[in-house]
Design a protein around this motif. Sequence first.
Motif, short mmCIF file in Angstrom:
data_model
loop_
_atom_site.label_atom_id
_atom_site.label_comp_id
_atom_site.label_asym_id
_atom_site.label_seq_id
_atom_site.Cartn_x
_atom_site.Cartn_y
_atom_site.Cartn_z
N ALA A 65 0.85 -1.19 0.00
CA ALA A 65 0.00 0.00 0.00
C ALA A 65 0.89 1.24 0.00
CB ALA A 65 -0.89 -0.01 1.24
N PRO A 66 0.33 2.39 -0.37
CA PRO A 66 1.13 3.62 -0.33
C PRO A 66 1.67 3.88 1.08
CG PRO A 66 -0.93 3.99 -1.50
CD PRO A 66 -1.02 2.63 -0.87
N VAL A 67 2.92 4.39 1.15
CA VAL A 67 3.58 4.67 2.42
C VAL A 67 4.11 6.09 2.40
CG1 VAL A 67 5.54 4.07 3.90
CG2 VAL A 67 4.24 2.27 2.76
N THR A 68 3.82 6.86 3.44
CA THR A 68 4.35 8.21 3.56
C THR A 68 5.80 8.11 4.01
OG1 THR A 68 2.18 9.09 4.13
CG2 THR A 68 4.09 10.44 4.71
N VAL A 69 6.71 8.69 3.21
CA VAL A 69 8.13 8.64 3.55
C VAL A 69 8.62 9.96 4.15
CG1 VAL A 69 8.68 6.80 1.93
CG2 VAL A 69 8.84 9.17 1.18
N ALA A 70 7.89 11.05 3.88
CA ALA A 70 8.25 12.36 4.46
C ALA A 70 6.99 13.22 4.51
CB ALA A 70 9.33 13.05 3.64
N ARG A 71 6.97 14.14 5.46
CA ARG A 71 5.81 15.03 5.55
C ARG A 71 6.24 16.36 6.13
NH1 ARG A 71 3.14 11.30 9.37
NH2 ARG A 71 1.77 10.91 7.64
N GLY A 72 5.37 17.35 5.94
CA GLY A 72 5.62 18.67 6.49
C GLY A 72 4.34 19.49 6.53
N THR A 73 4.40 20.61 7.22
CA THR A 73 3.26 21.51 7.35
C THR A 73 3.60 22.82 6.66
OG1 THR A 73 2.66 20.52 9.46
CG2 THR A 73 1.75 22.70 9.00
N LEU A 74 2.69 23.27 5.79
CA LEU A 74 2.92 24.51 5.05
C LEU A 74 2.87 25.73 5.96
CD1 LEU A 74 0.72 23.61 1.97
CD2 LEU A 74 3.17 24.11 1.87
N ILE A 75 3.78 26.66 5.72
CA ILE A 75 3.76 27.96 6.40
C ILE A 75 3.52 29.04 5.34
CG2 ILE A 75 5.32 27.20 8.23
CD1 ILE A 75 7.48 29.03 6.83
N SER A 76 3.06 30.17 5.77
CA SER A 76 2.76 31.28 4.86
C SER A 76 4.01 32.06 4.50
CB SER A 76 1.75 32.24 5.52
OG SER A 76 0.55 31.56 5.80
N HIS A 77 4.05 32.50 3.26
CA HIS A 77 5.08 33.43 2.81
C HIS A 77 4.36 34.64 2.25
CE1 HIS A 77 8.53 30.30 2.65
NE2 HIS A 77 8.55 31.00 3.76
N GLU A 78 4.41 34.84 0.94
CA GLU A 78 3.78 36.02 0.31
C GLU A 78 2.28 36.06 0.57
OE1 GLU A 78 3.08 39.43 -2.01
OE2 GLU A 78 4.99 38.68 -1.26
N HIS A 79 1.63 34.89 0.61
CA HIS A 79 0.18 34.82 0.85
C HIS A 79 -0.09 33.81 1.96
CE1 HIS A 79 -1.18 37.13 -2.71
NE2 HIS A 79 -0.01 36.75 -3.19
N SER A 80 -1.19 34.00 2.66
CA SER A 80 -1.57 33.08 3.73
C SER A 80 -1.75 31.68 3.13
CB SER A 80 -2.88 33.56 4.37
OG SER A 80 -3.29 32.64 5.35
N THR A 81 -1.03 30.70 3.68
CA THR A 81 -1.04 29.34 3.14
C THR A 81 -1.05 28.35 4.30
OG1 THR A 81 0.22 30.06 1.21
CG2 THR A 81 0.22 27.71 1.67
N THR A 82 -1.96 27.38 4.23
CA THR A 82 -2.02 26.31 5.22
C THR A 82 -2.23 24.98 4.52
OG1 THR A 82 -4.41 26.57 5.53
CG2 THR A 82 -2.98 27.81 7.03
N GLY A 83 -1.96 23.91 5.25
CA GLY A 83 -2.14 22.56 4.72
C GLY A 83 -0.93 21.71 5.05
N THR A 84 -0.96 20.46 4.58
CA THR A 84 0.16 19.56 4.81
C THR A 84 0.67 19.03 3.47
OG1 THR A 84 -1.32 17.68 5.10
CG2 THR A 84 -0.62 18.84 7.09
N VAL A 85 1.91 18.57 3.52
CA VAL A 85 2.58 18.00 2.36
C VAL A 85 3.06 16.61 2.74
CG1 VAL A 85 4.54 18.25 0.81
CG2 VAL A 85 3.35 20.28 1.62
#
Length: 182
Positions: A65-85
């Motif tokens: 099955a698919p396996v997450t090998v890396a992850r991170g949380t988005l931070i804002s720069h020029e524009h407000s940005t949220t979510g995960t990668v």
Amino acid sequence: MTRIRRRGRLWGGASIAVAVVVAVALYWLQPWKLWQDETVREALPAAAAPAGPGASAAVPGAPAAPVTVARGTLISHEHSTTGTVELIRLPDGSHTLRLANLDTSNGPDLRVWLTDAPVKEGVAGWRVFDDGKHTSLGKLKGNKGDQNYPVPADVNIAGFSSVTIWCDRFDVSFGAASLAAV
């Protein structure tokens, strides 16, 4: 009478010049995109398609099955940005970058990049991602939602430590995330 005609031609020429400048500025800036949201809801792919007739999708030793090998949380720069990668390894050995619960501004020429640049908070982090190694995974599909970006097979993911939503038109990051191994 000639003064009036000359003045009329000057006003006409000036009006045309102003109209051209406004048209070019609107095309370049695309300000209407700030009020247009594009939501994408893609499911996580189970695996890439087999390479050819009779090819097996499974790679020996790869998870079923698919396996997450890396992850991170988005931070804002020029524009407000949220979510995960998430960087996900599929059962066939390929990798997909997944943006989950993304919420950012829309804009002209937005791309998803894998980079080797460190993610910095604030204005100091807005323009660092094109200084080093980076690879574009394609145009941002939407400024909201869940979306997947296949990582090309020739890309060595070990060389990348972050992801950015990059505005190619203005060379600025809308938001970014450091990738941490899971």
